[in-house]
Design a protein around this motif. Structure first.
Motif, mmCIF file in Angstrom:
data_model
loop_
_atom_site.group_PDB
_atom_site.id
_atom_site.type_symbol
_atom_site.label_atom_id
_atom_site.label_comp_id
_atom_site.label_asym_id
_atom_site.label_seq_id
_atom_site.Cartn_x
_atom_site.Cartn_y
_atom_site.Cartn_z
ATOM 1 N N ASP A 90 0.781 3.272 -8.472
ATOM 2 C CA ASP A 90 -0.337 2.442 -8.016
ATOM 3 C C ASP A 90 -0.432 1.095 -8.730
ATOM 4 O O ASP A 90 -1.243 0.252 -8.365
ATOM 5 N N ASN A 145 0.821 -1.217 0.000
ATOM 6 C CA ASN A 145 0.000 0.000 0.000
ATOM 7 C C ASN A 145 0.853 1.265 0.000
ATOM 8 O O ASN A 145 0.536 2.236 -0.699
ATOM 9 N N GLN A 149 2.402 1.715 -3.446
ATOM 10 C CA GLN A 149 1.379 2.110 -4.415
ATOM 11 C C GLN A 149 1.001 3.579 -4.229
ATOM 12 O O GLN A 149 0.751 4.283 -5.203
ATOM 13 N N SER A 150 0.962 4.047 -2.988
ATOM 14 C CA SER A 150 0.587 5.438 -2.706
ATOM 15 C C SER A 150 1.674 6.430 -3.092
ATOM 16 O O SER A 150 1.377 7.507 -3.596
#
Length: 198
Positions: free
Chosen positions: A191, A183, A186-187
Motif C-alpha cells: 500500500d 490502486n 497498492q491492493s
C-alpha cells in the motif's frame, strides 16, 4: 504477407490500430518513438517515413500508428496500409546439400527489436510481483487498445512506468488507467507504492 483487415480507433484520438490477417513477424514487439528509433528496421523506417506519422508500435497481430495532431487520418491512412502490406520480412532459404543435410543461405540482417529495458529496482522481489500483476491484469487490456507499458524503475516505493503505442499520450491512460494501476498495485503488492510516469 499480412494484409490489413481493419483500422480500429483507440482511446487515444491520435492513434489507430491496424489489424492484420496473419502474423507480421515473431519475437518481441517493436516500438518506434522517432525516426531515429526506426533506423535499420524496414517496417519502422517506412511507417515513420509517412509524413504525419510520429510513432509506431508493432506486434505480430497489429500495428498501432500515432499521428501528429495537425495531420488528418484521411491524409495518411492509405499510405500506412500500403507500408504495412508492402513489408516483406526476409526469410532464410534452405539449400539442399549433396549429403542430404540442409544448409542455409546467408541470413539477412535481423530485424531491429526494441532493446530490453534494464529496470533499476531496490526490491527485486517486489518488482517481480508487480510485473506478475501487470502481466495478468493490465497488459492484456492495454494490448487490446493498441498499447503497452514498460516498468523503468522501482525506488523507495515509487514505480516509474512508460506507456507505448496508443497508450502514450492518451488522456485516459495518463489519468484513469494510471490511477487504476496504482490502486491495483497498492491492493495486491504494497500500500506504500506510488506509480508515476516517466
Amino acid at each position: 504477407m499480412p494484409n490489413v483487415t481493419a483500422v480500429i480507433p483507440t482511446p487515444n484520438p491520435l492513434a489507430n490500430k491496424f489489424m492484420l490477417d496473419a502474423p507480421m513477424f515473431s519475437g518481441a514487439p517493436r516500438h518506434f518513438a522517432s525516426p531515429k528509433h526506426a533506423m535499420g528496421d524496414a517496417l519502422g523506417e517506412s511507417l515513420l517515413g509517412v509524413p504525419g506519422v510520429i510513432e509506431a508500435y508493432c506486434t505480430a497481430e497489429f500495428i498501432t500508428v500515432t499521428r501528429h495532431h495537425a495531420t488528418d487520418w484521411d491524409m495518411i491512412e492509405s499510405k500506412v496500409i500500403d507500408c504495412i502490406e508492402a513489408y516483406k520480412p526476409k526469410r532464410v532459404i534452405g539449400i539442399a546439400r549433396e549429403d542430404g543435410a540442409s544448409a542455409s543461405a546467408p541470413a539477412a540482417a535481423p530485424a531491429v527489436e526494441e532493446a530490453p529495458i534494464e529496470v533499476e529496482a531496490d526490491d527485486p522481489e517486489m518488482l517481480m510481483r508487480i510485473n506478475m500483476i501487470l502481466d495478468e491484469n493490465i497488459r492484456p487490456f492495454l494490448d487490446k487498445d493498441g498499447g503497452g507499458i514498460d516498468v523503468l524503475r522501482l525506488q523507495d516505493f515509487t514505480l516509474t512506468v512508460r506507456y507505448k503505442g496508443a497508450c502514450g499520450g492518451c488522456p485516459s491512460a495518463v489519468t484513469g488507467t494510471l490511477f487504476a494501476i496504482n490502486n491495483l498495485l497498492q491492493s495486491y503488492v504494497d500500500d506504500r507504492l506510488q506509480v508515476v510516469l516517466d
